[in-house]
Design a protein around this motif. Structure first.
Motif, PDB file in Angstrom:
ATOM      1  N   ASP A  55       0.852   3.212  -7.664  1.00 59.05           N
ATOM      2  CA  ASP A  55       0.199   3.520  -6.395  1.00 59.05           C
ATOM      3  C   ASP A  55       0.092   5.044  -6.291  1.00 59.05           C
ATOM      4  OD1 ASP A  55       0.438   0.720  -5.295  1.00 59.05           O
ATOM      5  OD2 ASP A  55       2.551   1.203  -5.542  1.00 59.05           O
ATOM      6  N   TYR A  56      -0.970   5.540  -5.650  1.00 62.57           N
ATOM      7  CA  TYR A  56      -1.179   6.977  -5.545  1.00 62.57           C
ATOM      8  C   TYR A  56      -1.167   7.417  -4.096  1.00 62.57           C
ATOM      9  CZ  TYR A  56      -2.285   7.414 -10.456  1.00 62.57           C
ATOM     10  OH  TYR A  56      -2.204   7.427 -11.829  1.00 62.57           O
ATOM     11  N   ASN A 110       2.340   9.775  -7.490  1.00 64.84           N
ATOM     12  CA  ASN A 110       2.190   8.344  -7.748  1.00 64.84           C
ATOM     13  C   ASN A 110       3.558   7.685  -7.852  1.00 64.84           C
ATOM     14  OD1 ASN A 110       2.473   9.672 -10.369  1.00 64.84           O
ATOM     15  ND2 ASN A 110       2.098   7.673 -11.237  1.00 64.84           N
TER      16      ASN A 110
END
Length: 110
Positions: free
Chosen positions: A36-37, A31
């Motif tokens: 955000d991943y 991440n």
């Protein structure tokens, strides 16, 4: 994955990915500082061909990424990964181009 599953239950249009261990489910492994991943879509039985995908925190879900893991991570580090939710660096901010190596000598502190 519990967080993604709960968000998907409440807003399925905003969270379209299946959740691992479902077939084709999203399996995150990294991440960003912005939440955000990056992960795999577990499509098929061969993990070596699973596509990468980003679950962006502040953007609509985009398609799987075209490049493999190493190229994607290098692009991410350089700020050239163009996908919804990821910011990019200015051209003068490329950390790979400006990385410097100075070998230690007898004056190095340890």
């Amino acid at each position: 994955m519990d967080a993604y599953r709960q968000l998907k239950d409440d807003n399925p249009d905003w969270y379209p990915l299946a959740v691992w261990p479902e077939p084709g489910g999203f399996l995150p492994f990294a991440n960003s500082i912005d939440g955000d991943y990056l992960g795999w879509l577990t499509e098929g039985g061969d993990p070596d061909i699973w596509p990468l995908i980003v679950w962006p925190r502040h953007a609509d879900q985009g398609p799987p990424l075209e490049d493999g893991l190493i190229d994607t991570l290098l692009d991410w580090q350089r700020g050239t990964l163009v996908t919804p939710g990821f910011s990019t660096f200015d051209e003068d901010d490329d950390p790979v181009e400006f990385a410097d190596f100075e070998p230690w000598d007898d004056d190095a502190y340890w």
